[in-house]
Design an enzyme around this catalytic site. Structure first.
Site, PDB file in Angstrom:
ATOM      1  N   GLU A 207       1.189  -1.121  -0.173  1.00 48.99           N
ATOM      2  CA  GLU A 207      -0.260  -0.014   0.178  1.00 48.99           C
ATOM      3  C   GLU A 207       1.059   1.200  -0.145  1.00 48.99           C
ATOM      4  O   GLU A 207       1.152   1.883  -1.013  1.00 48.99           O
ATOM      5  CB  GLU A 207      -0.912  -0.041   1.211  1.00 48.99           C
ATOM      6  CG  GLU A 207      -1.884   1.282   1.135  1.00 48.99           C
ATOM      7  CD  GLU A 207      -2.830   1.216   2.773  1.00 48.99           C
ATOM      8  OE1 GLU A 207      -2.565   0.411   3.664  1.00 48.99           O
ATOM      9  OE2 GLU A 207      -3.514   1.908   2.615  1.00 48.99           O
ATOM     10  N   ASP A 285     -12.179  -0.121   1.040  1.00 51.40           N
ATOM     11  CA  ASP A 285     -11.413  -0.027   2.108  1.00 51.40           C
ATOM     12  C   ASP A 285     -12.015   0.401   3.290  1.00 51.40           C
ATOM     13  O   ASP A 285     -12.256  -0.351   4.267  1.00 51.40           O
ATOM     14  CB  ASP A 285     -10.217   0.922   1.656  1.00 51.40           C
ATOM     15  CG  ASP A 285      -8.922   0.619   2.431  1.00 51.40           C
ATOM     16  OD1 ASP A 285      -8.930  -0.404   3.443  1.00 51.40           O
ATOM     17  OD2 ASP A 285      -7.807   1.225   2.532  1.00 51.40           O
TER      18      ASP A 285
END
Ligand code: ADE
Ligand code: ZN
Length: 347
Positions: A207, A285
């Site tokens: 990420e 998310d």
């Protein structure tokens, strides 16, 4: 469906909204909307350091992952009772159903709650009742327990021990929270134990962290999916490995934008991941914090990057293929997907 029927560009937004999909990367604590934070704070007699919903929302201006996590953990502190966890999950599941999510594999962060004295049983009871009730909405919902990687492996082991009496209520484990400085190999032994328990394994990697973290999630933790993984594009050998092994990547474009992983959505590398043959998927998310649920992610990313109906089909199909549903359930989901595309072509 082998050949995607031609679908005019003006029909793409409604197709994106209406196509069946799976959501594989949603933190349930990240679905806690400011309105519900205020409601739960009042219900539980807790003070929060913001005067209004608007003031709280204005604080959602993030510069990186850590700047978000600090606010996200503070927001979750209003959750005390099983009913609070139920209400949060139920609100998400209703949104998911409206976005035509047929299957949701939902992360939860038990350590955020057990550290405040909330029992593991309370957390799991509320969430799992909402998942059971989601059948009424047409959503197959399952839970994935995440370990917080900024804490120690010993604490992850203790969390696992607390959760194992409720083994039937979650299908896998994941790894989330602050990535940089906390590589996957820190959790090698606990993931090994989880694998022996027959749990599915996933981890956030790539990420903000380097491709090396994706390699070690694959080779040391032996995960079945990579959450995010967008930094993998920096490493051609890793891209080949992910494509060859059909390792799903649960990509979250609006999250990447809001956490400054990418400067603009137009510069997001989703197209590159798909063109590289990777099993990329689109997910939300932490939708309450990043300005959109899964369909907002599809709509805004397609508008910004010019992806087309073939990409839409591929992404939805990848989401089912990459899920932990049974082979039979996957076949049923893909049939529904094909019906949606045939109807859009005929309209
Ligand atoms: N926890 C919730 N959202 C997260 C993210 N995007 N990365 C790492 N941990 C998280
Ligand atoms: Zn995440």
């Amino acid at each position: 469906m082998t050949a995607i029927p031609p679908i005019p560009a003006e029909r793409l937004p409604s197709l994106l909204a209406a196509m069946p999909k799976a959501e594989l990367h949603i933190h349930i604590e990240g679905s806690l909307e400011p309105e519900l934070i205020f409601t739960l704070a009042q219900r539980n007699g807790l003070a929060i350091p913001y005067a209004s919903v608007d003031e709280l929302r204005r604080a959602y201006a993030f510069t990186n992952l850590q700047s978000f996590l600090d606010i996200y953990y503070a927001g979750a502190s209003v959750l005390l009772k099983a009913q609070d966890f139920y209400d949060m999950a139920w609100a998400y599941l209703q949104r998911a159903a409206a976005d035509r999510v047929l299957r949701a594999e939902i992360f939860f962060d038990p350590q955020t709650h057990t550290a405040r004295g909330v029992a593991m049983e309370t957390v799991i009871a509320g969430l799992s009742r909402a998942c059971r009730d989601a059948k009424q909405l047409g959503v197959d919902a399952e839970l994935i327990l995440c370990f917080l990687r900024h804490l120690s492996e010993q604490e992850a082991f203790e969390t696992l021990e607390q959760a194992l009496p409720y083994r039937g209520h979650f299908i896998g484990v994941g790894l989330d929270s602050s990535e940089l400085g906390h590589p996957p190999e820190k959790f090698a032994r606990v993931f090994d134990r989880c694998r022996r328990e027959g749990l599915h394994l996933v981890a956030h990697a790539g990420e903000e962290g380097p491709p090396a973290y994706v390699w070690s999630a694959l080779d040391v933790l032996k995960v079945e999916r990579i959450d995010h993984g967008v930094q993998s594009a920096k490493d051609p050998a890793l891209m080949r490995r992910l494509a060859q092994d059909r390792i799903p990547l649960t990509v979250c474009p609006l999250s990447n934008l809001k956490l400054c992983v990418v400067p603009t959505l137009a510069q997001h590398n989703l197209r590159e991941l798909l063109d590289g043959g990777l099993c990329a998927t689109v997910n939300s998310d932490d939708p309450a914090y990043f300005g959109g649920y899964v369909n907002d992610n599809f709509l805004q990313t397609f508008a910004a990057t010019g992806l087309d109906a073939r990409h839409a089909y591929r992404l939805a199909r990848n989401s089912f293929e990459g899920s932990f549903a049974s082979a039979e359930a996957k076949r049923g989901y893909v049939e529904q997907l094909d019906v949606a595309f045939a109807a859009a072509a005929a309209a």
